[in-house]
Design a protein around this motif. Structure first.
Motif, short mmCIF file in Angstrom:
data_model
loop_
_atom_site.label_atom_id
_atom_site.label_comp_id
_atom_site.label_asym_id
_atom_site.label_seq_id
_atom_site.Cartn_x
_atom_site.Cartn_y
_atom_site.Cartn_z
N TRP A 89 15.73 -28.62 24.90
CA TRP A 89 15.89 -27.60 26.00
C TRP A 89 15.92 -26.21 25.36
N GLY A 127 13.34 -16.81 26.81
CA GLY A 127 13.88 -16.47 27.82
C GLY A 127 15.40 -15.91 27.94
N ILE A 128 16.04 -16.93 27.06
CA ILE A 128 17.47 -16.64 26.98
C ILE A 128 17.72 -15.47 26.38
N ALA A 180 17.21 -12.52 28.44
CA ALA A 180 18.46 -12.52 29.45
C ALA A 180 19.57 -11.65 28.78
N ARG A 181 19.69 -11.98 27.55
CA ARG A 181 21.11 -11.36 26.98
C ARG A 181 20.61 -10.25 26.30
N VAL A 210 24.14 -21.26 25.84
CA VAL A 210 24.21 -21.05 27.25
C VAL A 210 25.36 -22.11 28.02
N ASN A 246 22.84 -15.28 34.96
CA ASN A 246 22.25 -14.40 33.98
C ASN A 246 21.31 -15.02 33.24
N ASP A 247 21.63 -16.13 32.66
CA ASP A 247 20.83 -17.09 31.76
C ASP A 247 19.80 -17.98 32.30
N VAL A 276 20.16 -20.28 34.81
CA VAL A 276 20.10 -21.90 34.96
C VAL A 276 20.89 -21.93 36.36
#
Lengths: 108, 108
Positions: free
Chosen positions: A95, A102-103, A106-107, B14, B58-59, B61
């Protein structure tokens, strides 16, 4: 005494912490000495690595073997439970592989 | 900017933290309001829960939806990525279920 809300809570208690899943992954490839693990995990301090290995050993997922040589050689490996745990972590790794960009975005 | 060593590192970033996997699990059953989540997760403070929900949002999910009522109703649910992540956590939960007694014993 540790109280767990559910199986996932117990598992996260064992693998929680930045380095533990990576230690399991490294040991699943082959048993390693502390110095080898440090090279596999760039950025970990010796103190933190030793602490995390001790906790994993106490939780029964890592085995520590001392070879009586001069100097003594300490080798870490996965127990049967540790190998199971490492396999249970694989879908999570997949995963992460898939969503890493993307993570990261986002950060930013 | 976050740098990840591998997919597992990204995923652990995450879901890391005591409550996040449990939040995902609760939301996988059905969307919930903050108060409902607090009752599902005994021991979490409102401040910590809000912070973790914000990070999960924010991540990408967790999705946060505000229903314009008086008072406004805030409902959290999983995004498609979050549902995937929750499924990827299942084998880990099963491992924990199986080994919970041993872990509890080891940490006594």
């Amino acid at each position: 005494m540790a109280e767990f809300l559910c199986g996932l809570d117990a598992a996260v208690t064992v693998v929680g912490g930045k380095w533990k899943p990576l230690i399991l992954w490294a040991l699943s490839v082959e048993p390693r000495r502390t110095g080898e693990l440090r090279r596999e995990l760039p950025g970990v301090s010796e103190k933190v690595l030793t602490q995390q290995l001790r906790e994993l050993e106490n939780d029964g997922v890592v085995h520590r073997e001392i070879h009586q040589e001069v100097p003594p050689r300490v080798v870490y490996s996965l127990t049967a439970e540790g190998a199971q745990l490492d396999r249970a972590l694989r879908p999570l790794g997949e995963w992460g592989e898939e969503h890493m960009d993307g993570i990261r975005e986002a950060r930013r």
